[in-house]
Design a protein around this motif. Structure first.
Motif, PDB file in Angstrom:
ATOM      1  N   VAL A 105       0.815  -1.212   0.000  1.00  0.00           N
ATOM      2  CA  VAL A 105       0.000   0.000   0.000  1.00  0.00           C
ATOM      3  C   VAL A 105       0.854   1.271   0.000  1.00  0.00           C
ATOM      4  O   VAL A 105       0.340   2.369   0.216  1.00  0.00           O
ATOM      5  N   LYS A 106       2.150   1.106  -0.252  1.00  0.00           N
ATOM      6  CA  LYS A 106       3.090   2.236  -0.286  1.00  0.00           C
ATOM      7  C   LYS A 106       2.978   3.091   0.977  1.00  0.00           C
ATOM      8  O   LYS A 106       2.903   4.317   0.914  1.00  0.00           O
ATOM      9  N   ASP A 116      -5.718   7.404   2.383  1.00  0.00           N
ATOM     10  CA  ASP A 116      -5.698   7.575   0.928  1.00  0.00           C
ATOM     11  C   ASP A 116      -6.353   6.350   0.293  1.00  0.00           C
ATOM     12  O   ASP A 116      -5.753   5.275   0.242  1.00  0.00           O
ATOM     13  N   MET A 117      -7.580   6.514  -0.183  1.00  0.00           N
ATOM     14  CA  MET A 117      -8.327   5.387  -0.745  1.00  0.00           C
ATOM     15  C   MET A 117      -7.655   4.772  -1.975  1.00  0.00           C
ATOM     16  O   MET A 117      -7.859   3.598  -2.265  1.00  0.00           O
ATOM     17  N   GLN A 118      -6.827   5.544  -2.675  1.00  0.00           N
ATOM     18  CA  GLN A 118      -6.162   5.021  -3.868  1.00  0.00           C
ATOM     19  C   GLN A 118      -5.108   3.969  -3.525  1.00  0.00           C
ATOM     20  O   GLN A 118      -4.717   3.191  -4.382  1.00  0.00           O
ATOM     21  N   ARG A 119      -4.653   3.957  -2.271  1.00  0.00           N
ATOM     22  CA  ARG A 119      -3.639   2.974  -1.872  1.00  0.00           C
ATOM     23  C   ARG A 119      -4.219   1.801  -1.090  1.00  0.00           C
ATOM     24  O   ARG A 119      -3.486   0.915  -0.665  1.00  0.00           O
TER      25      ARG A 119
END
Length: 138
Positions: free
Chosen positions: A67-68, A112-115
């Motif tokens: 998830v960075k 952060d939903m993008q991760r």
């Protein structure tokens, strides 16, 4: 961190890995508590949100890399149990239109939903917890 609902042995499971800033832990916990009401309304049986406290760095891959996650972020491992994939899929479609899926105006999501990493899983094994017998599913 948050656990609502009852464990079942014959369910469909959605799993999530989420990087959450350590400073936003309480914001995330509150969001999870509020989300449970909506998920339950759509048929969810159980929600578990667990704050990582032993998430080691791997040599090739690990939760943090998936998830960075930054050094100021913790990993949340979460899952939702549904009676079946059909119920889960129907809920996902209906939740797209639900106002409760949108953060209140002026607020920012605590992650952060993008991760976020997520997926759906059919049960293979469910072990006896003292309340139910062990079972395997094909």
């Amino acid at each position: 961190m948050v656990e609502r609902g009852e464990e079942t042995s014959d369910s469909y499971v959605q799993g999530f890995i989420v990087p959450v800033p350590v400073a936003r832990r309480e914001d995330y916990r509150k969001l999870a508590e509020e989300a449970w009401a909506m998920f339950r309304d759509y048929g969810a049986l159980r929600l578990v949100e667990a704050w990582g406290d032993d998430v080691p760095n791997g040599k090739v891959t690990d939760f943090r890399r998936a998830v960075k996650a930054g050094p100021d972020e913790a990993i949340v491992f979460s899952f939702i149990e549904w009676p079946s994939r059909a119920v889960c899929d129907a809920a996902a479609e209906r939740m797209k239109q639900d106002e409760r899926m949108q953060p209140p105006e002026g607020t920012q999501m605590p992650f952060d939903m993008q991760r976020m990493v997520f997926g759906g899983f059919a049960r293979v094994v469910s072990l006896d917890t003292g309340r139910r017998g062990a079972r395997s599913a094909a």
